[in-house]
Design a protein around this motif. Structure first.
Motif, PDB file in Angstrom:
ATOM      1  N   THR A 124       0.838  -1.192   0.000  1.00 35.44           N
ATOM      2  CA  THR A 124       0.000   0.000   0.000  1.00 35.44           C
ATOM      3  C   THR A 124       0.875   1.245   0.000  1.00 35.44           C
ATOM      4  N   GLN A 125       0.524   2.205  -0.859  1.00 36.25           N
ATOM      5  CA  GLN A 125       1.148   3.523  -0.883  1.00 36.25           C
ATOM      6  C   GLN A 125       0.028   4.546  -0.787  1.00 36.25           C
ATOM      7  N   GLN A 126       0.309   5.668  -0.127  1.00 40.63           N
ATOM      8  CA  GLN A 126      -0.688   6.732  -0.032  1.00 40.63           C
ATOM      9  C   GLN A 126      -0.005   8.069  -0.273  1.00 40.63           C
ATOM     10  N   THR A 127      -0.714   8.938  -0.979  1.00 42.68           N
ATOM     11  CA  THR A 127      -0.207  10.290  -1.221  1.00 42.68           C
ATOM     12  C   THR A 127      -1.309  11.282  -0.910  1.00 42.68           C
ATOM     13  N   SER A 128      -0.910  12.472  -0.469  1.00 42.48           N
ATOM     14  CA  SER A 128      -1.903  13.496  -0.156  1.00 42.48           C
ATOM     15  C   SER A 128      -1.258  14.870  -0.149  1.00 42.48           C
ATOM     16  N   GLY A 129      -2.121  15.869  -0.312  1.00 40.30           N
ATOM     17  CA  GLY A 129      -1.734  17.232  -0.040  1.00 40.30           C
ATOM     18  C   GLY A 129      -1.218  18.094  -1.169  1.00 40.30           C
TER      19      GLY A 129
END
Length: 142
Positions: A124-129
């Motif tokens: 799992t990878q997550q990106t935000s902002g």
């Protein structure tokens, strides 16, 4: 007092300040690129491709995504909306692969989760902002 030393000093100051500014922008671009890309390396047993190997891209809390998924530079799926998935087992065999998920998401304060799920694998990878989606999976299938 001679103006020649003063003129040379001003000229060298202008030249040096331009060189430093150019270096700062170059290093800033390198820092921006390294910040905006997430990368993971995965080793898979070839037998895992006998079952679906799902790559799911999901916008959290209604975040919308526009982009594409590529395998070794070839587009395999266009992303539009907030929840997309593709079975990668149809595109893989033994060898090395670079799988990228690139595009944009909005609102830019939103968040996107990229997840690879197989019988024996979960990454799992997550990106935000920042509104930019640039995830990479480096995969070796043995």
């Amino acid at each position: 007092m001679s103006l020649k030393p003063l003129a040379l000093a001003i000229l060298f100051t202008v030249i040096l300040s331009g060189m430093v500014t150019g270096l700062s922008e170059e290093y800033g671009a390198i820092a921006q690129n390294s910040i905006s890309r997430q990368s993971s390396s995965i080793n898979l047993n070839g037998s895992e491709l006998n079952q679906p190997l799902w790559l799911q891209i999901q916008g959290v809390n209604g975040t919308n995504i526009q982009g594409q998924i590529t395998v070794n530079g070839q587009v395999i799926k266009t992303l539009q909306g907030n929840n997309e998935q593709v079975d990668l087992s149809n595109y893989l065999s033994r060898g090395n692969y670079e799988i990228t998920v690139q595009g944009n998401y909005y609102p830019s304060q939103g968040s996107v989760v990229v997840e690879l799920k197989g019988n024996q694998t979960q990454v799992t990878q997550q990106t935000s902002g920042n509104g930019l989606l640039n995830q990479q999976l480096n995969m070796e299938v043995r």
